[in-house]
Design a protein around this motif. Sequence first.
Motif, short mmCIF file in Angstrom:
data_model
loop_
_atom_site.label_atom_id
_atom_site.label_comp_id
_atom_site.label_asym_id
_atom_site.label_seq_id
_atom_site.Cartn_x
_atom_site.Cartn_y
_atom_site.Cartn_z
N UNK A 59 0.91 -1.28 0.13
CA UNK A 59 -0.08 -0.03 0.05
C UNK A 59 0.94 1.31 -0.02
N UNK A 60 2.01 1.18 -0.14
CA UNK A 60 3.07 2.26 0.08
C UNK A 60 3.25 2.96 -1.31
N UNK A 61 2.50 2.88 -2.68
CA UNK A 61 2.69 3.56 -3.76
C UNK A 61 2.15 4.77 -3.45
N UNK A 62 1.35 5.25 -2.52
CA UNK A 62 1.06 6.70 -2.17
C UNK A 62 0.55 7.48 -3.34
N UNK A 63 -0.48 6.85 -4.21
CA UNK A 63 -0.89 7.53 -5.19
C UNK A 63 -1.63 8.77 -5.04
N UNK A 64 -1.46 9.79 -5.80
CA UNK A 64 -1.74 11.20 -5.44
C UNK A 64 -3.43 11.22 -5.11
N UNK A 65 -3.71 12.05 -4.12
CA UNK A 65 -4.81 12.26 -3.53
C UNK A 65 -5.66 12.89 -4.53
N UNK A 66 -7.03 12.26 -4.62
CA UNK A 66 -8.16 12.69 -5.89
C UNK A 66 -8.80 13.58 -4.67
N UNK A 67 -9.46 14.73 -5.15
CA UNK A 67 -10.03 15.66 -4.54
C UNK A 67 -11.19 16.18 -5.38
N UNK A 68 -12.39 16.39 -4.66
CA UNK A 68 -13.56 16.86 -5.49
C UNK A 68 -14.31 17.84 -4.45
N UNK A 69 -14.76 18.91 -4.97
CA UNK A 69 -15.24 19.87 -4.01
C UNK A 69 -17.03 19.91 -4.19
N UNK A 70 -17.68 19.94 -3.23
CA UNK A 70 -19.14 19.87 -2.98
C UNK A 70 -19.83 20.99 -2.35
N UNK A 71 -20.95 21.57 -2.51
CA UNK A 71 -21.58 22.38 -1.68
C UNK A 71 -22.50 21.89 -0.85
N UNK A 72 -22.72 22.02 0.27
CA UNK A 72 -23.61 21.35 1.30
C UNK A 72 -24.36 22.62 1.96
N UNK A 73 -25.83 22.02 2.08
CA UNK A 73 -26.96 22.80 2.55
C UNK A 73 -26.92 22.41 3.96
N UNK A 74 -28.00 22.99 4.77
CA UNK A 74 -28.28 22.91 6.19
C UNK A 74 -29.26 21.72 6.04
N UNK A 75 -28.96 20.76 6.90
CA UNK A 75 -29.69 19.48 7.12
C UNK A 75 -29.91 18.62 5.96
N UNK A 76 -29.04 18.90 4.97
CA UNK A 76 -28.71 18.02 3.86
C UNK A 76 -28.00 16.63 3.94
N UNK A 77 -28.45 15.60 3.46
CA UNK A 77 -27.87 14.36 3.49
C UNK A 77 -27.23 14.03 2.30
N UNK A 78 -25.96 13.70 2.12
CA UNK A 78 -25.23 13.33 0.91
C UNK A 78 -24.52 12.03 0.98
N UNK A 79 -24.70 11.10 0.02
CA UNK A 79 -24.28 9.81 0.32
C UNK A 79 -23.13 9.78 -0.77
#
Length: 142
Positions: free
Chosen positions: A102-122
């Motif tokens: 597991x040491x190949x340490x691939x680059x981190x994949x990042x995504x951005x999301x906008x969250x609303x009050x009392x919202x549930x995201x899966x």
Amino acid sequence: MKKLLIGSFLTLVLIGCSTRPPAEHEIKQVPEARIFNHQAKLDNNATLVFIRDKGLTGSGCYINLFLNGQEVAKFETKERATFYLPAGEVIIGASIQGHGLCSFNAPRRERDFNLNNDEKKIFRLFIDQNGNTDIIPTTLYQ
């Protein structure tokens, strides 16, 4: 006969190279020892649920989950964890990090999301056929 054996072998290899969503009954909770932050449920927070896929690719390694650059959990296959964050923008990252295989340490994949009050995201945490970790929203577990 030789072509049939080679074709069968290649099919098995390719099936092992992708991850797929687990069935609801297969999913278990990430142990508390591997969850590090964002567990306090407050009024008007958004709820984020992450479920790691099943499959052979990367199955011996944790997928590390990051929220706004901070590591918050380590997932094995078919595990779920829930986090609570205030409304607004969140950057979700995932990578495989560790020792040995597991040491190949691939680059981190990042995504951005906008969250609303009392919202549930899966979200699904998965590894694509190129060995990259990724995060995508899903409606599979509503």
